[in-house]
Design an enzyme around this catalytic site. Structure first.
Site: not given
Ligand code: ZN
Length: 181
Positions: A108, A153, A156
């Protein structure tokens, strides 16, 4: 190329649940997403990355660059196919039963310290959202590596990091039913 300040996992931005973008979607967000895609693409060019001191990445979410809204960019090549998306308000609408993992674990752009361990994701997903590359609502059917990136993603935007999903008691356990990607 637009340079982005990428916030580390120690920053509260990385732990926030991001807010939906209200419609009509601002051009500022659409342009930011296009810049994020370009940033990712260039980051994968070794020479460029070294020259500009950036790490290679395949995905970047809004909160990683300090915007707590629901959008992310991804750019990668897998089996000669280009996966290039800038998604606003993405939603996972279906998943496979089968799980998948990267044998070397995930990385990441916000995480500097190593977190060895296997991260299980769905092998296949359908993801809906507004894509700024095609400028329309899309439903993507993804499997394998691109599906893993999209789930990373998407996490996140809910304040989750890949290492939250590593089994703490047995980080390197390989589920025999899961697909190695
Ligand atoms: Zn990440």
């Amino acid at each position: 190329m637009k340079d982005f300040k990428i916030y580390p996992d120690t920053h509260p931005y990385l732990r926030c649940k991001c807010e939906e973008v209200s419609s009509p979607f601002p051009n500022e967000i659409k342009n930011t997403l296009l810049d994020m895609i370009e940033y990712l693409k260039l980051s994968q060019d070794n020479e460029y990355a070294i020259k500009h001191n950036i790490r290679p990445g395949v995905g970047l979410s809004a909160n990683q660059i300090g915007i707590t809204k629901r959008f992310f960019a991804m750019y990668l090549l897998d089996s000669d196919k280009e996966y290039k998306y800038g998604l606003i308000n993405p939603k996972i609408i279906s998943t496979s039963v089968t799980k998948a993992y990267l044998p070397s674990g995930e990385g990441c752009l916000s995480v500097i310290t190593p977190h060895p361990g296997i991260v299980y994701r769905y092998f296949k997903i359908k993801m809906a959202g507004f894509d700024v590359v095609t400028n329309k609502e899309v439903t993507l059917s993804l499997q394998g590596y691109p599906a893993i990136v999209a789930q990373h993603e998407y996490d996140h935007l809910n304040g989750l990091l890949f290492y939250d999903r590593i089994n703490k008691d047995n980080p390197l356990y390989i589920d025999p039913d899961a697909v190695e990607v």
